[in-house]
Structures are given as C-alpha cells and as structure tokens.
Design a protein around this motif. Structure first.
Motif, PDB file in Angstrom:
ATOM      1  N   ASN A 178       6.993  -4.576   2.659  1.00 33.97           N
ATOM      2  CA  ASN A 178       7.116  -4.165   1.260  1.00 33.97           C
ATOM      3  C   ASN A 178       5.754  -4.109   0.574  1.00 33.97           C
ATOM      4  O   ASN A 178       5.493  -3.193  -0.209  1.00 33.97           O
ATOM      5  CB  ASN A 178       8.053  -5.102   0.503  1.00 33.97           C
ATOM      6  CG  ASN A 178       9.496  -4.910   0.917  1.00 33.97           C
ATOM      7  OD1 ASN A 178       9.884  -3.857   1.401  1.00 33.97           O
ATOM      8  ND2 ASN A 178      10.293  -5.942   0.741  1.00 33.97           N
ATOM      9  N   LYS A 179       4.889  -5.067   0.855  1.00 31.72           N
ATOM     10  CA  LYS A 179       3.552  -5.065   0.254  1.00 31.72           C
ATOM     11  C   LYS A 179       2.741  -3.866   0.733  1.00 31.72           C
ATOM     12  O   LYS A 179       2.045  -3.228  -0.056  1.00 31.72           O
ATOM     13  CB  LYS A 179       2.821  -6.364   0.581  1.00 31.72           C
ATOM     14  CG  LYS A 179       3.367  -7.551  -0.170  1.00 31.72           C
ATOM     15  CD  LYS A 179       2.664  -8.834   0.221  1.00 31.72           C
ATOM     16  CE  LYS A 179       3.308 -10.014  -0.478  1.00 31.72           C
ATOM     17  NZ  LYS A 179       2.695 -11.277  -0.093  1.00 31.72           N
ATOM     18  N   ILE A 180       2.836  -3.554   2.010  1.00 29.53           N
ATOM     19  CA  ILE A 180       2.131  -2.388   2.540  1.00 29.53           C
ATOM     20  C   ILE A 180       2.657  -1.119   1.877  1.00 29.53           C
ATOM     21  O   ILE A 180       1.895  -0.228   1.508  1.00 29.53           O
ATOM     22  CB  ILE A 180       2.265  -2.318   4.075  1.00 29.53           C
ATOM     23  CG1 ILE A 180       1.461  -3.445   4.719  1.00 29.53           C
ATOM     24  CG2 ILE A 180       1.814  -0.963   4.609  1.00 29.53           C
ATOM     25  CD1 ILE A 180       1.700  -3.611   6.199  1.00 29.53           C
ATOM     26  N   GLY A 181       3.966  -1.047   1.690  1.00 25.75           N
ATOM     27  CA  GLY A 181       4.561   0.102   1.013  1.00 25.75           C
ATOM     28  C   GLY A 181       4.040   0.263  -0.403  1.00 25.75           C
ATOM     29  O   GLY A 181       3.763   1.375  -0.856  1.00 25.75           O
ATOM     30  N   LEU A 182       3.873  -0.855  -1.120  1.00 23.96           N
ATOM     31  CA  LEU A 182       3.338  -0.792  -2.482  1.00 23.96           C
ATOM     32  C   LEU A 182       1.893  -0.306  -2.482  1.00 23.96           C
ATOM     33  O   LEU A 182       1.490   0.472  -3.358  1.00 23.96           O
ATOM     34  CB  LEU A 182       3.428  -2.159  -3.155  1.00 23.96           C
ATOM     35  CG  LEU A 182       4.833  -2.617  -3.527  1.00 23.96           C
ATOM     36  CD1 LEU A 182       4.795  -4.047  -4.058  1.00 23.96           C
ATOM     37  CD2 LEU A 182       5.463  -1.683  -4.537  1.00 23.96           C
ATOM     38  N   LYS A 220       1.898   3.380  -1.935  1.00 23.87           N
ATOM     39  CA  LYS A 220       2.363   4.048  -3.154  1.00 23.87           C
ATOM     40  C   LYS A 220       1.226   4.140  -4.168  1.00 23.87           C
ATOM     41  O   LYS A 220       1.031   5.178  -4.797  1.00 23.87           O
ATOM     42  CB  LYS A 220       3.541   3.272  -3.741  1.00 23.87           C
ATOM     43  CG  LYS A 220       4.127   3.898  -4.967  1.00 23.87           C
ATOM     44  CD  LYS A 220       5.318   3.093  -5.456  1.00 23.87           C
ATOM     45  CE  LYS A 220       5.888   3.701  -6.727  1.00 23.87           C
ATOM     46  NZ  LYS A 220       7.018   2.924  -7.226  1.00 23.87           N
ATOM     47  N   GLU A 221       0.473   3.045  -4.331  1.00 26.83           N
ATOM     48  CA  GLU A 221      -0.656   3.064  -5.262  1.00 26.83           C
ATOM     49  C   GLU A 221      -1.736   4.048  -4.810  1.00 26.83           C
ATOM     50  O   GLU A 221      -2.317   4.754  -5.627  1.00 26.83           O
ATOM     51  CB  GLU A 221      -1.246   1.660  -5.403  1.00 26.83           C
ATOM     52  CG  GLU A 221      -0.339   0.703  -6.136  1.00 26.83           C
ATOM     53  CD  GLU A 221      -0.906  -0.705  -6.200  1.00 26.83           C
ATOM     54  OE1 GLU A 221      -2.099  -0.890  -5.902  1.00 26.83           O
ATOM     55  OE2 GLU A 221      -0.144  -1.602  -6.550  1.00 26.83           O
ATOM     56  N   LEU A 229      -4.486   9.231  -5.458  1.00 30.37           N
ATOM     57  CA  LEU A 229      -4.899  10.532  -4.929  1.00 30.37           C
ATOM     58  C   LEU A 229      -4.303  11.658  -5.756  1.00 30.37           C
ATOM     59  O   LEU A 229      -4.974  12.643  -6.059  1.00 30.37           O
ATOM     60  CB  LEU A 229      -4.488  10.672  -3.466  1.00 30.37           C
ATOM     61  CG  LEU A 229      -5.221   9.773  -2.478  1.00 30.37           C
ATOM     62  CD1 LEU A 229      -4.628   9.946  -1.084  1.00 30.37           C
ATOM     63  CD2 LEU A 229      -6.710  10.070  -2.468  1.00 30.37           C
ATOM     64  N   HIS A 230      -3.055  11.508  -6.134  1.00 28.54           N
ATOM     65  CA  HIS A 230      -2.401  12.531  -6.944  1.00 28.54           C
ATOM     66  C   HIS A 230      -3.117  12.652  -8.287  1.00 28.54           C
ATOM     67  O   HIS A 230      -3.370  13.759  -8.772  1.00 28.54           O
ATOM     68  CB  HIS A 230      -0.930  12.178  -7.154  1.00 28.54           C
ATOM     69  CG  HIS A 230      -0.196  13.129  -8.024  1.00 28.54           C
ATOM     70  ND1 HIS A 230       0.157  14.394  -7.611  1.00 28.54           N
ATOM     71  CD2 HIS A 230       0.251  13.010  -9.298  1.00 28.54           C
ATOM     72  CE1 HIS A 230       0.783  15.012  -8.586  1.00 28.54           C
ATOM     73  NE2 HIS A 230       0.854  14.197  -9.622  1.00 28.54           N
TER      74      HIS A 230
END
Length: 68
Positions: A41-45, A48-49, A54-55
C-alpha cells in the motif's frame, strides 16, 4: 485485528498444548502478510504521488530533468 486478539490468548493454548506450535506459526505468517500488505500500500501511494507530480509538470509545461 484478529491476530492481535489471538496473540493475547496464545499463552493459554501453549500451556495446554506445549508441543503444538501451529498457532504461533500461523500468527507469524499472519503478521508477515500484514507487513507485506502495508508495504504494498505504501509503494502504491508513492507511485500515485509520482504519477500526480508527472501529470502536473506535463500540464504546466515544465520539462523534467533526467537523473543520471
């Protein structure tokens, strides 16, 4: 969490069945799976950041720097 509750009463089972280590092994596996799930979950966050950053830079016209 269920593993925490089981940990609190584990000593009763171990007193009654001192040669049976299955409950302790099960708790060990449970705690490792919880640790892995939290890490996932931490890696996923983090991803996401990074994607959000980048966006944002692409939309603002800022060119990213390449890290060697």
């Amino acid at each position: 969490m269920a593993a925490d509750c089981a940990q609190h009463v584990l000593h009763y089972f171990e007193q009654a069945q001192p040669n049976d280590d299955r409950p302790r092994q099960s708790l060990s596996v449970e705690y490792r799976s919880i640790w892995c799930m939290n890490l996932y979950n931490k890696i996923g966050l983090v991803f996401k950041e990074v994607r959000h950053g980048l966006h944002f830079t692409e939309r603002s016209g800022v060119k990213g720097e390449t890290v060697a």
